[in-house]
Each structure stands twice: as structure tokens, then as C-alpha cells.
Design a protein around this motif. Structure first.
Motif, short mmCIF file in Angstrom:
data_model
loop_
_atom_site.label_atom_id
_atom_site.label_comp_id
_atom_site.label_asym_id
_atom_site.label_seq_id
_atom_site.Cartn_x
_atom_site.Cartn_y
_atom_site.Cartn_z
N SER A 1 0.12 6.40 0.48
CA SER A 1 0.58 5.86 1.75
C SER A 1 1.95 6.43 2.12
O SER A 1 2.24 6.67 3.30
CB SER A 1 0.64 4.34 1.68
N THR A 2 2.79 6.64 1.11
CA THR A 2 4.11 7.22 1.36
C THR A 2 4.01 8.67 1.85
O THR A 2 4.80 9.11 2.69
CB THR A 2 4.96 7.16 0.07
N LYS A 3 3.02 9.38 1.34
CA LYS A 3 2.86 10.79 1.73
C LYS A 3 2.15 10.94 3.07
O LYS A 3 2.58 11.74 3.92
CB LYS A 3 2.05 11.52 0.65
N TYR A 4 1.06 10.17 3.26
CA TYR A 4 0.21 10.43 4.41
C TYR A 4 -0.05 9.22 5.30
O TYR A 4 -0.53 9.38 6.42
CB TYR A 4 -1.17 10.95 3.95
N GLY A 5 0.21 8.01 4.81
CA GLY A 5 -0.23 6.82 5.52
C GLY A 5 0.89 5.99 6.12
O GLY A 5 1.92 6.51 6.57
N ALA A 6 0.69 4.67 6.07
CA ALA A 6 1.59 3.76 6.77
C ALA A 6 3.03 3.85 6.28
O ALA A 6 3.97 3.71 7.07
CB ALA A 6 1.07 2.33 6.63
N LEU A 7 3.22 4.05 4.98
CA LEU A 7 4.58 4.09 4.45
C LEU A 7 5.31 5.39 4.77
O LEU A 7 6.49 5.51 4.48
CB LEU A 7 4.56 3.85 2.93
N SER A 8 4.60 6.34 5.38
CA SER A 8 5.28 7.56 5.82
C SER A 8 5.92 7.38 7.19
O SER A 8 6.63 8.27 7.66
CB SER A 8 4.28 8.72 5.87
N SER A 9 5.69 6.24 7.81
CA SER A 9 6.23 5.96 9.14
C SER A 9 7.13 4.73 9.07
O SER A 9 6.81 3.75 8.39
CB SER A 9 5.08 5.70 10.13
N PRO A 10 8.25 4.73 9.80
CA PRO A 10 9.15 3.56 9.80
C PRO A 10 8.54 2.33 10.46
O PRO A 10 9.08 1.24 10.34
CB PRO A 10 10.38 4.05 10.56
N THR A 11 7.41 2.51 11.14
CA THR A 11 6.75 1.37 11.79
C THR A 11 5.47 0.95 11.07
O THR A 11 4.74 0.08 11.54
CB THR A 11 6.41 1.71 13.25
N GLY A 12 5.19 1.58 9.94
CA GLY A 12 3.94 1.30 9.24
C GLY A 12 3.99 -0.01 8.46
O GLY A 12 5.05 -0.46 8.00
N HIS A 13 2.84 -0.63 8.34
CA HIS A 13 2.71 -1.90 7.61
C HIS A 13 1.55 -1.81 6.62
O HIS A 13 0.56 -1.11 6.86
CB HIS A 13 2.44 -3.06 8.57
N ILE A 14 1.69 -2.56 5.52
CA ILE A 14 0.61 -2.71 4.55
C ILE A 14 0.40 -4.19 4.29
O ILE A 14 1.35 -4.92 3.98
CB ILE A 14 0.92 -1.99 3.23
N ASP A 15 -0.83 -4.64 4.45
CA ASP A 15 -1.19 -6.03 4.16
C ASP A 15 -2.15 -6.03 2.98
O ASP A 15 -3.20 -5.36 3.00
CB ASP A 15 -1.86 -6.68 5.37
N ILE A 16 -1.80 -6.77 1.95
CA ILE A 16 -2.64 -6.92 0.76
C ILE A 16 -3.09 -8.37 0.72
O ILE A 16 -2.27 -9.28 0.58
CB ILE A 16 -1.88 -6.54 -0.51
N ALA A 17 -4.39 -8.60 0.84
CA ALA A 17 -4.94 -9.96 0.85
C ALA A 17 -5.76 -10.18 -0.41
O ALA A 17 -6.63 -9.36 -0.75
CB ALA A 17 -5.80 -10.18 2.09
N LEU A 18 -5.48 -11.27 -1.10
CA LEU A 18 -6.18 -11.61 -2.32
C LEU A 18 -7.06 -12.84 -2.07
O LEU A 18 -6.63 -13.79 -1.41
CB LEU A 18 -5.18 -11.92 -3.44
N ALA A 19 -8.26 -12.82 -2.61
CA ALA A 19 -9.16 -13.95 -2.42
C ALA A 19 -10.04 -14.08 -3.66
O ALA A 19 -10.44 -13.08 -4.27
CB ALA A 19 -10.03 -13.77 -1.18
N VAL A 20 -10.34 -15.33 -4.03
CA VAL A 20 -11.20 -15.61 -5.17
C VAL A 20 -12.45 -16.32 -4.66
O VAL A 20 -12.36 -17.36 -4.00
CB VAL A 20 -10.49 -16.48 -6.22
N THR A 21 -13.59 -15.74 -4.97
CA THR A 21 -14.87 -16.34 -4.59
C THR A 21 -15.76 -16.37 -5.81
O THR A 21 -16.19 -15.32 -6.29
CB THR A 21 -15.55 -15.54 -3.46
N GLY A 22 -16.03 -17.59 -6.30
CA GLY A 22 -16.83 -17.69 -7.51
C GLY A 22 -16.12 -17.02 -8.67
O GLY A 22 -14.96 -17.30 -8.96
#
Length: 339
Positions: free
Chosen positions: A253-274
Motif C-alpha cells: 500500500s505504501t508503494k502503490y496503494g492508499a498509503l502512497s497518497s496523503p489522502t489515502g485511507h485503510i479500514d481493517i474490519a474484524l468480525a467473528v462468525t461461528g
């Protein structure tokens, strides 16, 4: 009622059978009145402590504990008397030899037909050897973990030295060093600690592990990385592969994705099902993705190896125009032995 003949049961045959049963039990058996005053101990109590019969009646039993354990034991006992909760505590009890031995104390209330407590019946079990073995194992575990941490440092140093001696592989060497550093951070988070080195920010959980792994990235402090949803315990079983996966995602992400841009965001969502844990990685605000990249890189194969083979899970990638989305599903039991 004296300490040698007092009995929580009725007279006659009941008294005889209870005393015979209590005296042949390997544990120390005792009972108290509803207010907590001790009035009965079996033969094992006197054999273990060497105390004269009757000398520990009433509140005299507290003097048998190690001075450092007395207030703690009293506080726990008072709480049980006030609430009716089962009593359970580990403390050091004075042995007839003069040494203090670790003992597990337990007690349950005996209630009458009206629900009121009429007596407490408890036991003390010598667990000194088990405690000693457990402490030895903890020391060995910490020593082994310390050596593993040193190995990470030595390997990282050797890679750096090789990269300087062979400039043509310096880029790869730096990437490999970053991966090993990520493993080191994951290992340090879940490794056995002493009281002096232990973390004091709560138990080792998936959320806090991810935040630790992502802490080198300024976007975390800037609020452009969010970790939300359910939480789970994680130990060395799950920390290493999880550390590799999210290190690879953040690096790319730092090289090519959201973290390479000052406006980029990353959302990590965790969920437990069964019995499964879902980890969703979603990038937005970075460079627009016109077409999916190839999946033949070493980092991609390493990520798949970590999720599929080590954790027994699945991983799916979707390169939307807004950014990469990754859906990871792994068995909850793969993350920790106690989940």
C-alpha cells in the motif's frame, strides 16, 4: 465443639462417617460457621501444619499464611462471606517444617432449606511442586523466546551486511529485513514476559497486534488507518502469519496503494462468525486502479502461504477502481490456543 471433634454434620453415625471420610482425604478439610469462624479441621490439616489442635480455630488460621498473603487471603474470604460466592485462592501456607508451601484453598457454602448459608466447607491442596515446575517452565520459555528474538536480530544484521557487499541485491535485502522486522514485532508482542518486561496494555489481542504492526506508518497517527470490529486473543500460533500478511499489505500500500497518497485511507474490519474470524482490508483515496496487477510476486505467494497453509484459511483479493480490498477468513482456533 472442639477442633478435633467438631463436625459440620449431625451426631451419631453421620458424625463418624464424615470424620472417617475427611481424615482419609489427601486434602486438608475444614469448615466454618456462617460468619467465617473456623471450628473444624481434619487430620491432614494438623499433619501438614504441625499446629496444636484448636490453635487455628476462629481467626487463628490467618496466622498460618505467609505474611505477604494474609491480607489478600482475608480480603478474598470476606468477599465470599459477604456475597456467598465460592472461595478460591492460591496462597503460601506454613508447613510443619517451617517453610511456606503454595496451597490452593477452596470453599463452598452449605445452605439450609431457606437458602441461608449454615456452614462453609473447604479444602486446602498442596500445589507447591506444580507451582515450582510452572515457574521453571516460565523461565525456560522466556529464555527461549529471548534467544529467538536475538536470532531475528542476527539474521537481520547478516542480510544487511550481505546487501551492502552486493549492491545488486540491496533492494531485495531491505525488503527481507522489513519482513523479518515485522516477524520480530509480532513475536515480541506475544512472547512470554517477566514482570519487568511484560506489556501492561492488556491481553494479546488481534486488534492490538495489528496496531502494533502498523505503528511505524505515519498514517496510523494521522487517523488514516482504522481497526474496528470484534476482537480475539492471539498468541504465537497466529501472530507470525498474521504479522507477515499485514506487513505485506501495508508495504504494498505504501508503494502503490492508499498509503502512497496523503489522502489515502485503510479500514481493517474484524468480525467473528461461528468458528471463523474474518479480516477485511479496504483501501480508498489512493491512486485509481485501472487493472489488476499480476499475482506472481514473492510477497503474494508468502501471503497465500501464511493464510492458507499456516492458518488453514482463505484469502480473496478484489482490485476495485477505488483501491484494493482483501477478504481473509481463518478458523478462530488458528489464532490462539485458548480461543
Amino acid at each position: 465443639m472442639t477442633s478435633s471433634t467438631a463436625d459440620p454434620m449431625k451426631s451419631g453415625a453421620d458424625r463418624l462417617s464424615f470424620q472417617q471420610l475427611a481424615d482419609v482425604m489427601p486434602q486438608m478439610v475444614w469448615s466454618t460457621l456462617p460468619d467465617g469462624s473456623h471450628d473444624y479441621y481434619n487430620a491432614q490439616w494438623y499433619a501438614f501444619t504441625g499446629a496444636p489442635e484448636g490453635s487455628t480455630d476462629g481467626e487463628g488460621w490467618n496466622g498460618m499464611f505467609h505474611p505477604d498473603d494474609q491480607e489478600r487471603a482475608w480480603a478474598r474470604w470476606r468477599r465470599s462471606l459477604q456475597t456467598g460466592e465460592p472461595y478460591e485462592i492460591e496462597y503460601r501456607l506454613r508447613h510443619h517444617s517451617g517453610e511456606y508451601r503454595w496451597t490452593l484453598g477452596r470453599a463452598l457454602p452449605l445452605r439450609g432449606d431457606d437458602g441461608e448459608i449454615v456452614r462453609w466447607v473447604g479444602t486446602c491442596t498442596d500445589i507447591h511442586e506444580q507451582k515450582r515446575f510452572a515457574q521453571q517452565n516460565q523461565i525456560l520459555s522466556r529464555e527461549l523466546s529471548h534467544r529467538i528474538k536475538n536470532i531475528f536480530a542476527v539474521v537481520n544484521g547478516l542480510i544487511g551486511l550481505s546487501g551492502r557487499q552486493a549492491p545488486e541485491i540491496s533492494g531485495f535485502a531491505r525488503q527481507l529485513q522489513d519482513r523479518i522486522a515485522a516477524l520480530g514485532r509480532a513475536h515480541d508482542y506475544v512472547r512470554p514476559h517477566s514482570e519487568e518486561s511484560a506489556r501492561h496494555d492488556g491481553p494479546a489481542t488481534l486488534k492490538t497486534l495489528l496496531l502494533e504492526l502498523l505503528s511505524p506508518y505515519p498514517a496510523l497517527d494521522e487517523g488514516r488507518i482504522a481497526v474496528t470490529g470484534d476482537d480475539l486473543r492471539v498468541d504465537d500460533r497466529g501472530a507470525t502469519p498474521i504479522g507477515l500478511v499485514f506487513h505485506e499489505l501495508a508495504t504494498n500500500s505504501t508503494k502503490y496503494g492508499a498509503l502512497s497518497s496523503p489522502t489515502g485511507h485503510i479500514d481493517i474490519a474484524l468480525a467473528v462468525t461461528g468458528g471463523n474470524a474474518s479480516l477485511a482490508w479496504r483501501e480508498t483515496g489512493g491512486p485509481a486502479i485501472m487493472r489488476p496487477p499480476g499475482l506472481s510476486g514473492f510477497g503474494t505467494r508468502l501471503t497465500d502461504l501464511s493464510v492458507v497453509q499456516q492458518l488453514g484459511g482463505t484469502i480473496d483479493r478484489d482490485w476495485t477502481r477505488e483501491g484494493l480490498q482483501v477478504a481473509i477468513s481463518v478458523p478462530v482456533k488458528a489464532l490462539s490456543r485458548i480461543n
